[in-house]
Design a protein around this motif. Structure first.
Motif, PDB file in Angstrom:
ATOM      1  N   ASP A 217      -2.837 -55.518 -21.784  1.00  0.00           N
ATOM      2  CA  ASP A 217      -3.729 -55.938 -20.713  1.00  0.00           C
ATOM      3  C   ASP A 217      -3.266 -55.227 -19.441  1.00  0.00           C
ATOM      4  O   ASP A 217      -2.138 -55.433 -18.978  1.00  0.00           O
ATOM      5  N   LYS A 218      -4.118 -54.397 -18.871  1.00  0.00           N
ATOM      6  CA  LYS A 218      -3.725 -53.570 -17.721  1.00  0.00           C
ATOM      7  C   LYS A 218      -3.428 -54.423 -16.481  1.00  0.00           C
ATOM      8  O   LYS A 218      -2.548 -54.090 -15.700  1.00  0.00           O
ATOM      9  N   ARG A 219      -4.151 -55.503 -16.299  1.00  0.00           N
ATOM     10  CA  ARG A 219      -3.933 -56.346 -15.125  1.00  0.00           C
ATOM     11  C   ARG A 219      -2.567 -57.039 -15.170  1.00  0.00           C
ATOM     12  O   ARG A 219      -1.878 -57.128 -14.160  1.00  0.00           O
ATOM     13  N   HIS A 220      -2.179 -57.506 -16.334  1.00  0.00           N
ATOM     14  CA  HIS A 220      -0.905 -58.215 -16.468  1.00  0.00           C
ATOM     15  C   HIS A 220       0.242 -57.291 -16.885  1.00  0.00           C
ATOM     16  O   HIS A 220       1.405 -57.674 -16.807  1.00  0.00           O
ATOM     17  N   GLY A 221      -0.080 -56.104 -17.372  1.00  0.00           N
ATOM     18  CA  GLY A 221       0.941 -55.147 -17.784  1.00  0.00           C
ATOM     19  C   GLY A 221       1.712 -55.579 -19.013  1.00  0.00           C
ATOM     20  O   GLY A 221       2.874 -55.223 -19.187  1.00  0.00           O
ATOM     21  N   MET A 222       1.065 -56.346 -19.874  1.00  0.00           N
ATOM     22  CA  MET A 222       1.731 -56.800 -21.092  1.00  0.00           C
ATOM     23  C   MET A 222       0.696 -57.136 -22.164  1.00  0.00           C
ATOM     24  O   MET A 222      -0.498 -57.194 -21.889  1.00  0.00           O
ATOM     25  N   ILE A 223       1.189 -57.368 -23.365  1.00  0.00           N
ATOM     26  CA  ILE A 223       0.333 -57.750 -24.479  1.00  0.00           C
ATOM     27  C   ILE A 223       0.249 -59.270 -24.497  1.00  0.00           C
ATOM     28  O   ILE A 223       1.285 -59.943 -24.559  1.00  0.00           O
ATOM     29  N   PRO A 224      -0.959 -59.803 -24.468  1.00  0.00           N
ATOM     30  CA  PRO A 224      -1.074 -61.263 -24.512  1.00  0.00           C
ATOM     31  C   PRO A 224      -0.789 -61.797 -25.914  1.00  0.00           C
ATOM     32  O   PRO A 224      -0.791 -61.044 -26.889  1.00  0.00           O
ATOM     33  N   SER A 225      -0.579 -63.099 -26.001  1.00  0.00           N
ATOM     34  CA  SER A 225      -0.421 -63.737 -27.308  1.00  0.00           C
ATOM     35  C   SER A 225      -1.762 -63.714 -28.023  1.00  0.00           C
ATOM     36  O   SER A 225      -2.801 -63.372 -27.428  1.00  0.00           O
ATOM     37  N   VAL A 226      -1.769 -64.111 -29.285  1.00  0.00           N
ATOM     38  CA  VAL A 226      -3.025 -64.144 -30.027  1.00  0.00           C
ATOM     39  C   VAL A 226      -4.023 -65.120 -29.405  1.00  0.00           C
ATOM     40  O   VAL A 226      -5.226 -64.974 -29.584  1.00  0.00           O
ATOM     41  N   SER A 227      -3.525 -66.084 -28.641  1.00  0.00           N
ATOM     42  CA  SER A 227      -4.416 -67.030 -27.964  1.00  0.00           C
ATOM     43  C   SER A 227      -4.812 -66.554 -26.560  1.00  0.00           C
ATOM     44  O   SER A 227      -5.521 -67.252 -25.843  1.00  0.00           O
ATOM     45  N   GLY A 228      -4.317 -65.364 -26.153  1.00  0.00           N
ATOM     46  CA  GLY A 228      -4.661 -64.813 -24.849  1.00  0.00           C
ATOM     47  C   GLY A 228      -3.724 -65.209 -23.732  1.00  0.00           C
ATOM     48  O   GLY A 228      -3.973 -64.909 -22.573  1.00  0.00           O
ATOM     49  N   ASP A 229      -2.616 -65.854 -24.059  1.00  0.00           N
ATOM     50  CA  ASP A 229      -1.639 -66.327 -23.073  1.00  0.00           C
ATOM     51  C   ASP A 229      -0.756 -65.173 -22.595  1.00  0.00           C
ATOM     52  O   ASP A 229      -0.401 -64.282 -23.364  1.00  0.00           O
ATOM     53  N   PHE A 230      -0.379 -65.210 -21.313  1.00  0.00           N
ATOM     54  CA  PHE A 230       0.479 -64.174 -20.733  1.00  0.00           C
ATOM     55  C   PHE A 230       1.856 -64.704 -20.332  1.00  0.00           C
ATOM     56  O   PHE A 230       2.543 -64.079 -19.541  1.00  0.00           O
ATOM     57  N   ASP A 231       2.254 -65.817 -20.868  1.00  0.00           N
ATOM     58  CA  ASP A 231       3.576 -66.374 -20.571  1.00  0.00           C
ATOM     59  C   ASP A 231       4.627 -65.488 -21.238  1.00  0.00           C
ATOM     60  O   ASP A 231       4.726 -65.434 -22.464  1.00  0.00           O
ATOM     61  N   PHE A 232       5.415 -64.798 -20.422  1.00  0.00           N
ATOM     62  CA  PHE A 232       6.383 -63.844 -20.965  1.00  0.00           C
ATOM     63  C   PHE A 232       7.403 -64.516 -21.879  1.00  0.00           C
ATOM     64  O   PHE A 232       7.870 -63.912 -22.838  1.00  0.00           O
ATOM     65  N   ALA A 233       7.741 -65.751 -21.609  1.00  0.00           N
ATOM     66  CA  ALA A 233       8.706 -66.456 -22.449  1.00  0.00           C
ATOM     67  C   ALA A 233       8.239 -66.512 -23.904  1.00  0.00           C
ATOM     68  O   ALA A 233       9.059 -66.511 -24.819  1.00  0.00           O
TER      69      ALA A 233
END
Length: 157
Positions: free
Chosen positions: A104-120
């Motif tokens: 995801d370019k806005r968050h700079g990371m791959i989200p979880s399968v549910s779309g969550d961006f919690d890095f933990a």
């Protein structure tokens, strides 16, 4: 029976079509971890020939792997090739393209399968993505011998 033979007996290639998504992921996870363990977990290069059946399987099935598994497994498949010095293999290019597309370019990371961006909850998946996309050859670190501090009651080995 060694781990490779046991894995092949448990998940014969001819039965892949019967596997659920979870079982397919488990099969691939086992295959990548045979290679990761052989590398001392990213500390030394591995021999493609010693794991030829795994590399051949990944080459034959990379499109299905990308289509039916999560990003952590896709990255581990690509890293398995890098650990064998196979950076120019088409599997690496396909894995990198799939991982790049999933960021995801806005968050700079791959989200979880549910779309969550919690890095933990996404650290493993995202660290593997970084390793795949910005590969640094293995570097054998110092192997520390385990020590026991158990006075006079240490178990005998």
């Amino acid at each position: 029976m060694n781990l490779s033979l046991h894995l092949r007996k448990t998940y014969p290639n001819s039965e892949d079509y019967r596997l659920s998504k979870q079982q397919f992921g488990n099969k691939l996870y086992g295959m990548t971890h045979i290679i990761l363990a052989d590398s001392g977990y990213y500390q030394r290069q591995v021999s493609e020939q010693e794991h030829q059946w795994i590399y051949d399987y990944f080459r034959r099935n990379i499109d299905d792997i990308i289509q039916h598994t999560k990003e952590d497994i896709i990255a581990e498949v690509g890293i398995s090739f890098l650990l064998a010095g196979l950076e120019d293999d088409p599997v690496v290019a396909k894995a990198r393209a799939a991982i790049t597309k999933s960021i995801d370019k806005r968050h700079g990371m791959i989200p979880s399968v549910s779309g969550d961006f919690d890095f933990a909850y996404g650290e493993h998946r995202n660290v593997l993505a970084i390793m795949l996309l910005d590969w640094q050859p293995p570097y054998e670190g110092q192997m520390l011998k385990p020590t026991l501090n158990c006075s006079n009651s240490c178990p005998t080995v």
